[in-house]
Design an enzyme around this catalytic site. Structure first.
Site, PDB file in Angstrom:
ATOM      1  N   SER A 137       0.826  -1.207   0.000  1.00  0.00           N
ATOM      2  CA  SER A 137       0.000   0.000   0.000  1.00  0.00           C
ATOM      3  C   SER A 137       0.857   1.253   0.000  1.00  0.00           C
ATOM      4  O   SER A 137       1.968   1.252   0.546  1.00  0.00           O
ATOM      5  CB  SER A 137      -0.901   0.006   1.242  1.00  0.00           C
ATOM      6  OG  SER A 137      -1.527   1.259   1.425  1.00  0.00           O
ATOM      7  N   TYR A 150      -3.732  -2.714   9.346  1.00  0.00           N
ATOM      8  CA  TYR A 150      -3.574  -2.878   7.900  1.00  0.00           C
ATOM      9  C   TYR A 150      -2.219  -2.311   7.468  1.00  0.00           C
ATOM     10  O   TYR A 150      -1.453  -2.961   6.753  1.00  0.00           O
ATOM     11  CB  TYR A 150      -4.705  -2.148   7.163  1.00  0.00           C
ATOM     12  CG  TYR A 150      -4.600  -2.237   5.657  1.00  0.00           C
ATOM     13  CD1 TYR A 150      -4.981  -3.396   4.986  1.00  0.00           C
ATOM     14  CD2 TYR A 150      -4.114  -1.161   4.904  1.00  0.00           C
ATOM     15  CE1 TYR A 150      -4.886  -3.487   3.602  1.00  0.00           C
ATOM     16  CE2 TYR A 150      -4.007  -1.251   3.533  1.00  0.00           C
ATOM     17  CZ  TYR A 150      -4.398  -2.411   2.880  1.00  0.00           C
ATOM     18  OH  TYR A 150      -4.287  -2.500   1.505  1.00  0.00           O
TER      19      TYR A 150
END
Length: 273
Positions: A137, A150
């Site tokens: 990410s 996350y």
């Protein structure tokens, strides 16, 4: 002999994984698509019956991952491009998350990708070639309230992938950390596990929800051409940000961090290490 490459894609039933599988098939490639539920891949299977193999797989199960990779390698005789894409979101504050939620989350987002890498490397090494694309990410440079786990899992995958790239380069295997921007992948809906809200964080939760807004991001299919080009590069980058807006945001984050370091440079230099 066919020049088509064989792709092994995890988390291929929706979002980015589905988009990458569809683009590879449309480009004349062969795909082994793995997901917990492969039913959403039925339409692609009908369209490309000779080039798509669907495998039901939970990447958190190491034994199952190794079995699936053996099946994937046997399906078309080799593996060329491995896309570690499977993942989910644990949404909530650090204090709120249960041990089970945290472990389950990291079992998929971090350990699952490690199991896949461990399973495919012997095949790629034997060939003397191969690509591993580690989908992380653009937000791995720092944690953010409510999505900390996350970010932590993806940051861990970032780090282990850098080490992996150094280790397997000698075998002709190229590893790229693919730092994805925000796309309409269903991560915040179908892919989300939520904690039980603690009232102490109500104001911050509302603030974060307002910051996220209602923009779900562009269609994942718009990112697929980048992945296709990346997979074909003879000398790919070690890491790549995918998304124009995300590129700008990451640059701003890096600049802010560098400025913070400089602001406290005198304190840092008080220690000789």
């Amino acid at each position: 002999m066919s020049s088509a490459r064989t792709w092994f894609i995890t988390g291929a039933s929706r979002g980015l994984g589905y988009a990458f599988a569809e683009a590879a098939l449309a480009g004349g490639e062969r795909v082994v698509a793995a997901a917990r539920n492969v039913d959403p891949l039925a339409e692609l299977a009908d369209k490309y019956p000779d080039d798509l193999v669907r495998l039901a797989l939970d990447v958190s199960d190491r034994h199952a991952v190794f079995e699936a990779v053996e099946q994937a390698a046997a399906a078309f005789g080799r593996l060329d491009v491995v896309v570690n894409n499977a993942g989910g979101l644990l949404y909530g504050m650090v204090e709120e998350a249960t041990e089970e939620q945290i472990r389950d989350h990291l079992d998929v987002n971090f350990f699952g990708a490690v199991w896949v890498a461990q399973a495919v490397i012997p095949h790629l090494r034997a060939q003397g070639s191969g690509r591993i694309l580690q989908v992380t990410s653009m937000g791995t440079g720092g944690g953010m309230a409510s999505v900390g786990f996350y970010g932590a899992g993806k940051a861990a995958l970032d780090s282990i992938s850098e080490a992996l790239a150094m280790e397997v380069a000698q075998f002709g295997i190229k590893v790229t950390v693919v730092q994805m921007g925000g796309y309409a992948t269903g991560l915040f809906t179908a892919g989300t596990t939520a904690t039980t809200p603690d009232p102490a964080y109500e104001a911050l939760r509302a603030q974060m929800a307002e910051m996220w807004g209602d923009d779900v991001g562009p269609d994942p299919a718009t990112a697929a051409p980048v992945i296709m080009e990346l997979a074909g590069m003879p000398n790919p980058p070690r890491r790549l940000i995918v998304g124009s807006r995300s590129f700008d945001i990451v640059q701003e984050m890096d600049q802010a961090r560098a400025e913070q370091y400089r602001a406290w440079e005198s304190l840092s230099r008080m220690a000789p290490g």
